[in-house]
Motif scaffolding. Structure first.
Motif, mmCIF file in Angstrom:
data_model
loop_
_atom_site.group_PDB
_atom_site.id
_atom_site.type_symbol
_atom_site.label_atom_id
_atom_site.label_comp_id
_atom_site.label_asym_id
_atom_site.label_seq_id
_atom_site.Cartn_x
_atom_site.Cartn_y
_atom_site.Cartn_z
ATOM 1 N N VAL A 55 0.847 -1.191 0.000
ATOM 2 C CA VAL A 55 0.000 0.000 0.000
ATOM 3 C C VAL A 55 0.884 1.243 0.000
ATOM 4 N N PHE A 56 0.537 2.209 -0.876
ATOM 5 C CA PHE A 56 1.206 3.507 -0.919
ATOM 6 C C PHE A 56 0.171 4.577 -0.592
ATOM 7 N N LEU A 57 0.417 5.355 0.455
ATOM 8 C CA LEU A 57 -0.502 6.420 0.839
ATOM 9 C C LEU A 57 -0.086 7.711 0.148
ATOM 10 N N GLU A 58 -1.069 8.407 -0.438
ATOM 11 C CA GLU A 58 -0.793 9.647 -1.155
ATOM 12 C C GLU A 58 -1.687 10.761 -0.635
ATOM 13 N N LYS A 59 -1.548 11.930 -1.246
ATOM 14 C CA LYS A 59 -2.344 13.087 -0.827
ATOM 15 C C LYS A 59 -3.811 12.894 -1.168
ATOM 16 N N ASN A 60 -4.655 13.691 -0.515
ATOM 17 C CA ASN A 60 -6.099 13.736 -0.775
ATOM 18 C C ASN A 60 -6.780 12.379 -0.595
ATOM 19 N N ASN A 61 -6.359 11.640 0.431
ATOM 20 C CA ASN A 61 -6.951 10.340 0.786
ATOM 21 C C ASN A 61 -6.903 9.328 -0.350
ATOM 22 N N LEU A 62 -5.909 9.407 -1.187
ATOM 23 C CA LEU A 62 -5.744 8.472 -2.292
ATOM 24 C C LEU A 62 -4.779 7.370 -1.875
ATOM 25 N N ILE A 63 -5.127 6.159 -2.227
ATOM 26 C CA ILE A 63 -4.284 5.002 -1.903
ATOM 27 C C ILE A 63 -4.014 4.253 -3.199
ATOM 28 N N ARG A 64 -2.765 3.971 -3.466
ATOM 29 C CA ARG A 64 -2.382 3.121 -4.590
ATOM 30 C C ARG A 64 -1.845 1.824 -3.988
ATOM 31 N N TYR A 65 -2.175 0.694 -4.611
ATOM 32 C CA TYR A 65 -1.776 -0.596 -4.056
ATOM 33 C C TYR A 65 -1.574 -1.607 -5.183
ATOM 34 N N TYR A 66 -0.880 -2.677 -4.851
ATOM 35 C CA TYR A 66 -0.811 -3.833 -5.738
ATOM 36 C C TYR A 66 -0.795 -5.080 -4.875
ATOM 37 N N GLU A 67 -1.313 -6.157 -5.455
ATOM 38 C CA GLU A 67 -1.419 -7.420 -4.737
ATOM 39 C C GLU A 67 -0.356 -8.385 -5.225
ATOM 40 N N GLY A 68 0.128 -9.218 -4.344
ATOM 41 C CA GLY A 68 1.133 -10.208 -4.705
ATOM 42 C C GLY A 68 2.539 -9.625 -4.643
ATOM 43 N N MET A 69 3.464 -10.390 -5.166
ATOM 44 C CA MET A 69 4.857 -9.980 -5.175
ATOM 45 C C MET A 69 5.098 -8.983 -6.310
ATOM 46 N N PRO A 70 6.005 -8.022 -6.117
ATOM 47 C CA PRO A 70 6.264 -7.048 -7.179
ATOM 48 C C PRO A 70 6.972 -7.711 -8.366
ATOM 49 N N GLU A 71 6.546 -7.302 -9.554
ATOM 50 C CA GLU A 71 7.154 -7.802 -10.776
ATOM 51 C C GLU A 71 7.781 -6.623 -11.509
ATOM 52 N N TYR A 72 8.261 -6.878 -12.702
ATOM 53 C CA TYR A 72 8.931 -5.818 -13.459
ATOM 54 C C TYR A 72 7.963 -4.695 -13.803
ATOM 55 N N ARG A 73 6.790 -5.022 -14.285
ATOM 56 C CA ARG A 73 5.782 -4.012 -14.629
ATOM 57 C C ARG A 73 4.539 -4.245 -13.774
ATOM 58 N N THR A 74 4.622 -3.891 -12.534
ATOM 59 C CA THR A 74 3.506 -4.052 -11.614
ATOM 60 C C THR A 74 2.472 -2.964 -11.859
ATOM 61 N N VAL A 75 1.214 -3.352 -11.972
ATOM 62 C CA VAL A 75 0.130 -2.403 -12.215
ATOM 63 C C VAL A 75 -0.396 -1.919 -10.864
ATOM 64 N N LEU A 76 -0.357 -0.596 -10.670
ATOM 65 C CA LEU A 76 -0.871 -0.019 -9.439
ATOM 66 C C LEU A 76 -2.355 0.267 -9.603
ATOM 67 N N LYS A 77 -3.134 -0.142 -8.600
ATOM 68 C CA LYS A 77 -4.567 0.130 -8.605
ATOM 69 C C LYS A 77 -4.837 1.272 -7.639
ATOM 70 N N LYS A 78 -5.958 1.988 -7.862
ATOM 71 C CA LYS A 78 -6.296 3.125 -7.007
ATOM 72 C C LYS A 78 -7.510 2.799 -6.148
ATOM 73 N N THR A 79 -7.527 3.347 -4.940
ATOM 74 C CA THR A 79 -8.683 3.265 -4.047
ATOM 75 C C THR A 79 -8.609 4.437 -3.082
ATOM 76 N N PHE A 80 -9.438 4.424 -2.061
ATOM 77 C CA PHE A 80 -9.481 5.518 -1.097
ATOM 78 C C PHE A 80 -9.745 4.945 0.285
ATOM 79 N N PHE A 81 -9.711 5.812 1.278
ATOM 80 C CA PHE A 81 -10.036 5.404 2.638
ATOM 81 C C PHE A 81 -11.542 5.233 2.752
ATOM 82 N N GLY A 82 -11.962 4.344 3.613
ATOM 83 C CA GLY A 82 -13.392 4.216 3.852
ATOM 84 C C GLY A 82 -13.859 2.778 3.805
ATOM 85 N N ASP A 83 -15.192 2.634 3.966
ATOM 86 C CA ASP A 83 -15.796 1.303 4.032
ATOM 87 C C ASP A 83 -15.702 0.553 2.705
ATOM 88 N N GLU A 84 -15.883 1.239 1.606
ATOM 89 C CA GLU A 84 -15.865 0.577 0.308
ATOM 90 C C GLU A 84 -14.515 0.717 -0.385
#
Length: 94
Positions: A55-84
């Motif tokens: 998990v990478f925490l960024e400004k304005n309650n934005l969270i970027r994350y990836y699942e599993g082990m890191p690879e050469y071209r890991t795709v970062l997904k976006k989400t936010f804080f909260g229930d959903e």
């Protein structure tokens, strides 16, 4: 003016202190139960790859994350804080 000599009380006092220190049990160490993750697939390494969430925490309650082990071209997904947001992602990986 009367003076009270407490010198004779030192010996019984030290005897009582010695008695209680030697007869009381020291506190026993407590152990915390550690729940390990169950891996859904056979791991390639010593760690459970499917249980890794970075998990990478960024400004304005934005969270970027990836699942599993890191690879050469890991795709970062976006989400936010909260229930959903990040809460659902963490609960899905348990």
């Amino acid at each position: 003016m009367t003076r009270v000599n407490l010198t004779p009380m030192l010996n019984p006092g030290f005897l009582l202190i010695t008695f209680f220190v030697s007869t009381t049990t020291l506190s026993t160490p407590t152990v915390m139960v550690l729940n390990m993750l169950f891996d859904k697939v056979k791991p390639g390494n010593n760690i459970c790859e499917s249980g890794v969430l970075t998990v990478f925490l960024e400004k304005n309650n934005l969270i970027r994350y990836y699942e599993g082990m890191p690879e050469y071209r890991t795709v970062l997904k976006k989400t936010f804080f909260g229930d959903e947001g990040i809460e659902d992602i963490i609960l899905q990986n348990i």
